[in-house]
Scaffold this active site. Structure first.
Site, PDB file in Angstrom:
ATOM      1  N   ALA A  60       0.854  -1.203   0.000  1.00  0.00           N
ATOM      2  CA  ALA A  60       0.000   0.000   0.000  1.00  0.00           C
ATOM      3  C   ALA A  60       0.883   1.244   0.000  1.00  0.00           C
ATOM      4  O   ALA A  60       1.881   1.295   0.715  1.00  0.00           O
ATOM      5  CB  ALA A  60      -0.918   0.016   1.217  1.00  0.00           C
ATOM      6  N   CYS A  61       0.524   2.220  -0.843  1.00  0.00           N
ATOM      7  CA  CYS A  61       1.297   3.463  -0.904  1.00  0.00           C
ATOM      8  C   CYS A  61       0.357   4.664  -0.868  1.00  0.00           C
ATOM      9  O   CYS A  61      -0.851   4.500  -0.980  1.00  0.00           O
ATOM     10  CB  CYS A  61       2.172   3.480  -2.174  1.00  0.00           C
ATOM     11  SG  CYS A  61       1.205   3.619  -3.683  1.00  0.00           S
ATOM     12  N   PRO A  62       0.879   5.884  -0.712  1.00  0.00           N
ATOM     13  CA  PRO A  62       0.001   7.049  -0.469  1.00  0.00           C
ATOM     14  C   PRO A  62      -1.089   7.280  -1.520  1.00  0.00           C
ATOM     15  O   PRO A  62      -2.239   7.496  -1.166  1.00  0.00           O
ATOM     16  CB  PRO A  62       0.976   8.227  -0.427  1.00  0.00           C
ATOM     17  CG  PRO A  62       2.273   7.631  -0.024  1.00  0.00           C
ATOM     18  CD  PRO A  62       2.289   6.254  -0.614  1.00  0.00           C
ATOM     19  N   THR A  63      -0.766   7.263  -2.801  1.00  0.00           N
ATOM     20  CA  THR A  63      -1.810   7.540  -3.788  1.00  0.00           C
ATOM     21  C   THR A  63      -2.455   6.259  -4.309  1.00  0.00           C
ATOM     22  O   THR A  63      -3.532   6.297  -4.883  1.00  0.00           O
ATOM     23  CB  THR A  63      -1.247   8.306  -5.005  1.00  0.00           C
ATOM     24  OG1 THR A  63      -0.172   7.552  -5.539  1.00  0.00           O
ATOM     25  CG2 THR A  63      -0.771   9.686  -4.633  1.00  0.00           C
ATOM     26  N   THR A 104       2.220   0.782  -5.046  1.00  0.00           N
ATOM     27  CA  THR A 104       1.544  -0.406  -4.518  1.00  0.00           C
ATOM     28  C   THR A 104       1.764  -1.589  -5.465  1.00  0.00           C
ATOM     29  O   THR A 104       2.101  -2.700  -5.042  1.00  0.00           O
ATOM     30  CB  THR A 104       0.029  -0.122  -4.407  1.00  0.00           C
ATOM     31  OG1 THR A 104      -0.155   0.973  -3.527  1.00  0.00           O
ATOM     32  CG2 THR A 104      -0.732  -1.336  -3.892  1.00  0.00           C
TER      33      THR A 104
END
Lengths: 97, 839
Positions: A8-11, A16
């Site tokens: 999982a990543c910020p955007t 991801t």
């Protein structure tokens, strides 16, 4: 080794999936079995089942943000890493498992 | 016995210059003394003096006392009472702010940590300009002029009288020559100050009682009245200071001559950004606009006349720039960024390259849009729909056709009737209507007859106040009560019909009798023209607005009398839903997507088609992209929109297919709620959006020296292709993401990305750089290939995201990266990317 992972990543647009790909490629190369759940802009994909979680020896949580439903992994050995390290040097992560 | 009357000021912005001039106009004709007393401030004003009224500082809800005494006090009191009760509350029209901008504009990221000096101001007219800084003084009486102890007081007074008279004559001349409406307005305001009794009294008193020269009296008057206005704390009032200064400068000129006055304006010889604490409208007009690239002002506010002029000439302008004098900026090269509200000096190479690149992107975009603008409007599958412009003055017509209008779908004749003391004469109207139809060069012009009442009142019609003006005597309902005025308009239109393709349209029609009556008047005037051998077009088409729901159910009877219809969607929706869109409590009901309203529109369109009547639409619905597929589906003949919306409308239309639009409309008509319709449209737009990848989104051998420039180059391409209207917002979103950690993931690749609604269609931009740039990459290597992923937030989790995810996985593959870097043909690269992520 039976490995599961969540990325999982910020955007939720790029990293991801880049991390998921990298984990799958590296596991294959090193002869491990792996299933990677992605939590990106499309929500949870390739969702880990209760049976898969129960059978796993370790879960790699490659996330820069809080992941959804972390309680599923309460009974599994967890290894938390930043997404960047998966991209930079994935083999080092597997070496420490 | 003086008459007294109390009233409360209901003007939200108080009595600033405009309402004050209206009051002065109402008061001027009476010989009685008309004194206004503001109970809050305790100030007294002479109602025949604009300056005096303004300085009473009357604000919202102030209680005032009007005292009238003199020979015609009864008439004066009656007239002023009507004025205060009916006209006054409508005098308050604030100029519109800067043209609509999409969201916030940020300063370019690369400037934040550079040595560029940034001065912040308030954007008043958007745009970017570059030039040398020049300081211009506001009002200043030349030091060579003596201010006090004139040789002969009587001669001095005579000189003052002469100067005032010459100035009055000068304003009249300039008024006759002025072309733009705003210019006329301003000249009128200045002329009102020059003849203001308080202003004149002050000047003459200074000369006769205080031994001042004309120059001295003007200096005192400027200080006195500017001081009063500055002291009101009302921004709208203090913005008039520059008007007073303007009149004072002109007066000095008239008294002493240009040379002696020594107040010659600078002549610009190179691209220049002019700085001034205040600038008078005349000073602005004296500047050579070929070299004027920007204005940086101290005190001038958004509604001042100088700003209104700057806006009409498109000069980027910042206001609220204080303390610039101490910054020693004169003659420095500067950039004015009136999107972000900044003046930049100490320009670096980087800064200059940023703005040059942005400017290039803008001209690229303009060239593209212009291509659409000048082609006939058609859908992708060849269905022709006329695209026309809504205008209100002759000045707009050239711009409308240059922007791609195929006709004038609505000419609002009421603009000529508003803001004046008496209705325009037949000749004045004839001159205007002729000018418009001649300028249209054979293209049709729909002229709507006078549409006042409701929110637009004409003082000279002396209409009683209505409980509910929107359901009252508006538009066509008004004509019988002022038949002579209406006949003047009809005669002017009938005569102008000989000069071009003029069509006449009647507003607010509800029943056939109204149309029959108008038709009768037109026939009578045509007969009169025939008898007098005045040329006219006997076939001049007559149509009606469909804006009262009853008309939609009487189209058969109306159609028997008429040649065409045009849907006025704003009023039609408001009357159909019985909801005022300016009332926040019910404005959600004012939704064109309500299935009931769509069914209503469908019925109107079907009726027009069955009876072969031409049907247009000239409401705001026409200018908004989300409604376009529904309007195309309805099968209307014409859409008429404001000029700035023309090119986009044509471009959007060219991407849609009639059959798809008809299907969409069919499904929308079956929906139960507006939300469901909005959902359908959302899916439709996503399915019809520009493709994610396009060979035009692939840049080979791009010139970028830094990470900032590489991002700008990629985003600029989105702008050039119309995929965003605010490239700065996208850059900002990309940089926000870069701040968490670099998207340079190694191997010479970076994958910057963002999710924002500033991007209109989700897009992938691939940039092969001519030379590698530093990206703080994970492996420390510079970047040679940039892949920008711009996701439209509103797309949600739809199909495009899947493609981006697939691409993100692919770039981890070395062979894939090698191919992206080696291939130099955009077409082939595009095919390759397609095959890889969207098989």
């Amino acid at each position: 080794m039976k490995i599961i992972a969540v990325t999982a990543c910020p955007t939720g647009i790029a990293h991801t999936y880049m991390a998921a790909e990298q984990l799958e490629k590296t596991a294959k190369k090193l002869g491990h079995s792996i299933k990677v759940e992605t939590q990106g802009a499309m929500g949870i994909e390739n969702e880990l089942t209760a049976a898969e979680i129960a059978a796993a020896e370790v879960v790699i949580l490659a996330a820069d943000i809080a992941i959804e439903r972390p309680e599923r992994f309460d009974l599994t050995r967890r290894v938390k890493v930043p997404v960047q390290s998966v991209l930079r040097n994935p083999e080092a992560i597997f070496a420490k498992l | 016995m003086p008459l007294k009357r109390q009233f409360i000021c209901r003007l939200p912005n108080g009595v600033h210059a405009r309402p004050a001039s209206s009051l002065e106009e109402a008061a001027r004709g009476f010989s009685s003394e008309l004194i206004l007393f503001n109970e809050r401030t305790g100030r007294t004003a002479n109602s025949k003096s604009v300056l005096s009224i303004i300085s009473a500082d009357i604000r919202f809800n102030d209680r005032c006392l009007l005292t009238v005494s003199g020979s015609d006090e009864r008439e004066a009191m009656a007239a002023l009472t009507t004025f205060v009760e009916t006209t006054f509350p409508e005098c308050d029209e604030v100029a519109s702010p800067s043209p609509e901008l999409n969201g916030t504009f940020h300063l370019p990221h690369s400037l934040r940590r550079s040595s560029v000096k940034i001065f912040n101001g308030v954007p008043a007219v958007s745009g970017v300009g570059r030039g040398c800084l020049l300081q211009m003084d506001g009002f200043k009486v030349p030091v060579t002029l003596r201010l006090t102890q004139p040789d002969d007081i009587a001669a001095e007074a005579q000189m003052l009288e002469g100067a005032l008279q010459k100035l009055g004559g000068d304003y009249e001349q300039r008024l006759a020559l002025a072309k733009k409406e705003v210019e006329k307005e301003i000249i009128k305001a200045h002329s009102a100050i020059a003849r203001d009794p308080e202003f004149r009294n002050f000047l003459f008193k200074a000369v006769k009682l205080h031994s001042r020269t004309v120059a001295g009296a003007i200096t005192d008057a400027e200080r006195h009245f500017s001081g009063i206005l500055a002291g009101t704390d009302n921004a709208l009032v203090s913005e008039r200071i520059s008007d007073i200064q303007d009149v004072c400068v002109q007066l000095i000129r008239q008294a002493y001559g240009d040379a002696a006055a020594g107040v010659a304006e600078p002549s610009l010889k190179t691209d220049t950004i002019v700085m001034a604490e205040t600038m008078t409208p005349s000073q602005f007009l004296s500047l050579d606009r070929a070299f004027l690239k920007g204005l940086v002002l101290g005190h001038t506010g958004a509604t001042s006349h100088t700003i209104i002029l700057a806006r009409s000439f498109g000069i980027p302008t910042l206001t609220g720039m204080r303390d610039l004098a101490g910054a020693q900026l004169v003659e420095q090269e500067a950039i004015i960024d009136a999107y972000a509200g900044a003046l930049l000096t100490n320009l670096t190479d980087e800064a200059m390259r940023y703005y040059a690149l942005e400017c290039h992107g803008r001209s690229e975009r303009q060239a593209r849009v212009q291509r659409f603008a000048l082609q006939p409007a058609t859908t992708k599958d060849g269905c022709r729909i006329e695209v026309a412009a809504n205008i209100a003055s002759a000045e707009e017509i050239a711009g409308a056709f240059a922007a791609g209008a195929e006709a004038i779908g609505l000419f609002r004749t009421e603009m000529l009737f508003l803001d004046r003391k008496a209705a325009p004469s037949e000749e004045e109207q004839f001159e205007l209507y002729s000018r418009v139809v001649v300028a249209a060069k054979g293209r049709p012009v729909i002229m709507r007859t006078l549409d006042v009442g409701g929110d637009k009142a004409l003082g000279y019609l002396n209409r009683p106040v209505e409980e509910n003006p929107f359901l009252g005597c508006r538009a066509v309902r008004l004509y019988r009560g002022c038949e002579e005025m209406f006949r003047d308009q009809v005669r002017a239109l009938v005569r102008a019909s000989a000069r071009g393709a003029l069509k006449v349209m009647i507003p607010m029609v509800a029943v056939p009798e109204e149309v029959r009556w108008v038709r009768k008047i037109i026939s009578e005037e045509q007969s009169r023209c025939l008898a007098q051998k005045v040329p006219f077009d006997a076939q001049m088409p007559l149509g009606a607005m469909i804006e009262v729901p009853a008309a939609a159910f009487a189209m058969d009877a109306l159609g028997a009398e008429l040649d065409f219809f045009s849907i006025g969607s704003n009023d039609l929706l408001q009357y159909f839903m019985a909801a005022d869109r300016t009332n926040a409590q019910v404005s959600s009901l004012y939704n064109p997507l309500e299935p009931a309203f769509l069914r209503f529109l469908k019925q109107i369109a079907d009726h027009a088609q069955a009876h072969e009547k031409w049907l247009g639409l000239c409401g705001e619905m026409g200018g908004q992209a989300q409604f376009l597929p529904l309007l195309i589906g309805l099968g209307i003949n014409e859409i008429s929109v404001p000029t700035p919306a023309l090119a986009d409308l044509k471009a959007e239309m060219s991407a849609l297919k009639l059959v798809d639009c008809q299907n969409l409309l069919g499904r929308a008509l079956g929906c139960a709620t507006a939300d469901q319709v909005a959902g359908l449209i959302g899916n439709f737009v996503a399915a019809n959006a520009q493709p994610l990848i396009d060979s035009e989104l692939i840049l080979i051998n791009a010139d970028a020296r830094t990470r900032e420039e590489a991002i700008q180059v990629a985003v600029n391409r989105l702008y050039g292709l119309g995929r965003t209207k605010n490239s700065r917002a996208i850059e900002e979103a990309v940089w926000e993401r870069e701040q968490t950690y670099s998207t340079g993931f190694g191997h010479g690749f970076a994958i910057p990305h963002c999710k924002t609604n500033s991007v209109l269609a989700s897009s992938l931009v691939l940039v092969q750089l001519r030379a590698p740039v530093n990206w703080d990459s994970l492996d420390g290597q510079p970047v040679r290939v940039v892949i920008l992923l711009a996701v439209r937030e509103a797309d949600g989790a739809n199909g495009h995201m899947k493609l981006f995810a697939r691409l993100a996985r692919k770039v981890m593959n070395e062979d894939f990266r090698a191919r992206l870097e080696a291939e130099k043909d955009p077409e082939k690269l595009c095919e390759f990317l397609h095959a890889a992520i969207d098989p």
